[in-house]
Design an enzyme around this catalytic site. Structure first.
Site, PDB file in Angstrom:
ATOM      1  N   SER A 169       5.849  -6.608  12.276  1.00 11.60           N
ATOM      2  CA  SER A 169       5.052  -5.345  12.504  1.00 11.60           C
ATOM      3  C   SER A 169       4.746  -4.912  14.053  1.00 11.60           C
ATOM      4  CB  SER A 169       3.634  -5.683  12.109  1.00 11.60           C
ATOM      5  OG  SER A 169       2.614  -4.631  12.293  1.00 11.60           O
TER       6      SER A 169
ATOM      7  N   TYR B 267      -3.914 -10.563  10.595  1.00 10.16           N
ATOM      8  CA  TYR B 267      -2.684 -10.089  10.240  1.00 10.16           C
ATOM      9  C   TYR B 267      -1.835  -9.855  11.562  1.00 10.16           C
ATOM     10  CZ  TYR B 267       0.681  -6.367   8.882  1.00 10.16           C
ATOM     11  OH  TYR B 267       1.851  -5.669   8.745  1.00 10.16           O
TER      12      TYR B 267
HETATM   13  P1  NAP Z   1       2.614  -3.511  -0.012  1.00 10.74           P
HETATM   14  O1  NAP Z   1       2.911  -2.156  -0.550  1.00 10.74           O
HETATM   15  O2  NAP Z   1       1.172  -4.083   0.085  1.00 10.74           O
HETATM   16  O3  NAP Z   1       3.363  -4.590  -0.731  1.00 10.74           O
HETATM   17  C1  NAP Z   1       3.345  -5.861  -0.474  1.00 10.74           C
HETATM   18  C2  NAP Z   1       3.754  -6.807  -1.429  1.00 10.74           C
HETATM   19  O4  NAP Z   1       3.563  -8.456  -1.295  1.00 10.74           O
HETATM   20  C3  NAP Z   1       3.205  -6.685  -2.951  1.00 10.74           C
HETATM   21  O5  NAP Z   1       3.982  -6.389  -3.976  1.00 10.74           O
HETATM   22  C4  NAP Z   1       2.184  -7.697  -3.109  1.00 10.74           C
HETATM   23  O6  NAP Z   1       1.806  -7.989  -4.468  1.00 10.74           O
HETATM   24  C5  NAP Z   1       2.986  -8.832  -2.376  1.00 10.74           C
HETATM   25  N1  NAP Z   1       1.998  -9.931  -2.116  1.00 10.74           N
HETATM   26  C6  NAP Z   1       1.041  -9.888  -1.321  1.00 10.74           C
HETATM   27  N2  NAP Z   1       0.414 -10.953  -1.406  1.00 10.74           N
HETATM   28  C7  NAP Z   1       1.278 -11.995  -2.018  1.00 10.74           C
HETATM   29  C8  NAP Z   1       0.995 -13.257  -2.386  1.00 10.74           C
HETATM   30  N3  NAP Z   1      -0.145 -14.009  -2.123  1.00 10.74           N
HETATM   31  N4  NAP Z   1       1.933 -13.963  -3.388  1.00 10.74           N
HETATM   32  C9  NAP Z   1       3.016 -12.926  -3.633  1.00 10.74           C
HETATM   33  N5  NAP Z   1       3.219 -11.600  -3.420  1.00 10.74           N
HETATM   34  C10 NAP Z   1       2.266 -11.314  -2.498  1.00 10.74           C
HETATM   35  O7  NAP Z   1       3.071  -3.824   1.633  1.00 10.74           O
HETATM   36  P2  NAP Z   1       4.251  -3.111   2.375  1.00 10.74           P
HETATM   37  O8  NAP Z   1       3.765  -1.918   3.158  1.00 10.74           O
HETATM   38  O9  NAP Z   1       5.458  -2.847   1.252  1.00 10.74           O
HETATM   39  O10 NAP Z   1       4.549  -4.250   3.579  1.00 10.74           O
HETATM   40  C11 NAP Z   1       5.816  -4.958   3.137  1.00 10.74           C
HETATM   41  C12 NAP Z   1       5.984  -5.584   4.544  1.00 10.74           C
HETATM   42  O11 NAP Z   1       6.236  -4.765   5.392  1.00 10.74           O
HETATM   43  C13 NAP Z   1       4.851  -6.554   4.896  1.00 10.74           C
HETATM   44  O12 NAP Z   1       5.426  -7.820   5.530  1.00 10.74           O
HETATM   45  C14 NAP Z   1       4.057  -5.867   6.016  1.00 10.74           C
HETATM   46  O13 NAP Z   1       3.348  -6.663   6.949  1.00 10.74           O
HETATM   47  C15 NAP Z   1       5.407  -5.045   6.548  1.00 10.74           C
HETATM   48  N6  NAP Z   1       5.003  -3.847   7.225  1.00 10.74           N
HETATM   49  C16 NAP Z   1       4.453  -2.575   6.605  1.00 10.74           C
HETATM   50  C17 NAP Z   1       4.554  -1.344   7.251  1.00 10.74           C
HETATM   51  C18 NAP Z   1       4.075  -0.214   6.596  1.00 10.74           C
HETATM   52  O14 NAP Z   1       3.632   0.815   7.095  1.00 10.74           O
HETATM   53  N7  NAP Z   1       3.939  -0.147   5.170  1.00 10.74           N
HETATM   54  C19 NAP Z   1       4.467  -1.418   8.580  1.00 10.74           C
HETATM   55  C20 NAP Z   1       5.028  -2.486   9.409  1.00 10.74           C
HETATM   56  C21 NAP Z   1       5.102  -3.733   8.664  1.00 10.74           C
HETATM   57  P3  NAP Z   1       1.068  -7.349  -5.322  1.00 10.74           P
HETATM   58  O15 NAP Z   1       1.748  -6.203  -5.672  1.00 10.74           O
HETATM   59  O16 NAP Z   1       0.846  -8.402  -6.440  1.00 10.74           O
HETATM   60  O17 NAP Z   1      -0.214  -6.862  -4.424  1.00 10.74           O
END
Ligand code: NAP
Length: 258
Positions: A151, A164
């Site tokens: 990130s 985070y």
């Molecule tokens: P998201 O929509 O919140 O999805 C995260 C996923 O991780 C969900 O399926 C969640 O499960 C799972 N998860 C969370 N805690 C968990 C646990 N304890 N055990 C197993 N699974 C778990 O997030 P996203 O935006 O797709 O992010 C994905 C990655 O990209 C992350 O590493 C995030 O830091 C990074 N990122 C995202 C952005 C952005 O703008 N979206 C920007 C920079 C970096 P549940 O569905 O059960 O909650």
């Protein structure tokens, strides 16, 4: 959306953490659509089952589901997972560390210690435990990959992003250390992706006032993820990639006949 080589991930077994939602969900479907056998790891079974159904509906190889809470993951469970993958899939080629939680955005002096531990365990410690357990399998792959998800706040500190941001800083270091350690010893290519602002529920909770239509769709990231999981990224060891750039460049690299 992109006309990419449909067989680019044929014969690859890929484990995606956080495969039930957001970027992980899209990556899992996209990997399956391009020939991989996908292992969907996540904590909410209903979400994983939906992804399973979606993958089966497109006629891709049947995925496996691993319901697991990374917040409580220990070495014994990870070892068990390694055995299960070995027994059921025969191998593991790609590990996409994607799952993460945001935590609350408050000043450090107000950060709740329990939440701190939870974010660090989910975003960082589980990555260590899982990598350690699965590395022997990945080393046996003829073309292994570990892809970390970073990130911008893991590069530039940002006030109020607490655990985070710290977890993502630590992941930057973790990926670097691992890539150096594997430099001359294994055929496992280590890379990191910073997806950049992407329309998911995590983004929505981080920026509730933002117009989601102005944020890029997860699909635009897929050429990059396919490239990194596939055979064309063999020379990218130790590198970091931004999801905000060069979508068409990645798409072009994996387009057309093999
Ligand atoms: P998201 O929509 O919140 O999805 C995260 C996923 O991780 C969900 O399926 C969640 O499960 C799972 N998860 C969370 N805690 C968990 C646990 N304890 N055990 C197993 N699974 C778990 O997030 P996203 O935006 O797709 O992010 C994905 C990655 O990209 C992350 O590493 C995030 O830091 C990074 N990122 C995202 C952005 C952005 O703008 N979206 C920007 C920079 C970096 P549940 O569905 O059960 O909650």
């Amino acid at each position: 959306m992109f006309n990419l080589r449909k067989d680019i991930l044929a014969n690859r077994v890929i484990l995606v953490t956080g495969a039930g939602d957001g970027i992980g969900k899209e990556a899992a479907v996209s990997f399956a659509e391009h020939g991989a056998q996908v292992i969907l790891l996540g904590r909410t079974i209903k979400k994983l089952e939906k992804v399973y159904d979606q993958i089966c509906q497109i006629g891709a190889q049947e995925p496996a589901i691993v319901q697991l809470d990374l917040e409580t993951l220990d070495e014994a469970t990870s070892e068990q997972l390694k055995e299960t993958i070995q027994d059921n899939c025969g191998k593991l080629d790609v590990l996409l560390h994607n799952a993460a939680i945001l935590g609350t955005r408050v000043p450090l002096e107000n950060y709740d210690s329990k939440e701190w531990a939870s974010v660090i365990q989910t975003n960082l410690t589980s990555v260590f435990v899982l990598t350690k357990a699965l590395l022997p399998l990945l080393k046996k792959s003829v073309d292994g990959r570990i892809i970390f998800t970073n990130s911008s706040v893991g590069k530039t500190p940002r006030a109020y992003w607490g655990a985070y941001s710290v977890s993502k800083f630590a992941l930057t270091g973790f990926a670097k250390i691992l890539s150096e350690e594997l430099e001359n010893t294994a055929k496992v290519v280590v890379t990191s992706v910073n997806p950049g602002a992407t329309r998911t529920s995590m983004r929505r909770s981080a920026y509730p006032g933002e117009d989601p239509r102005k944020i890029k769709n997860v699909k635009t990231l897929m050429p990059l993820y396919l490239y990194l999981a596939g055979p064309d990224s063999r020379h990218e060891h130790g590198k970091e990639f931004s999801g905000n750039q060069q979508t068409w460049d990645w798409a072009n690299r994996i387009k057309g006949p093999r």
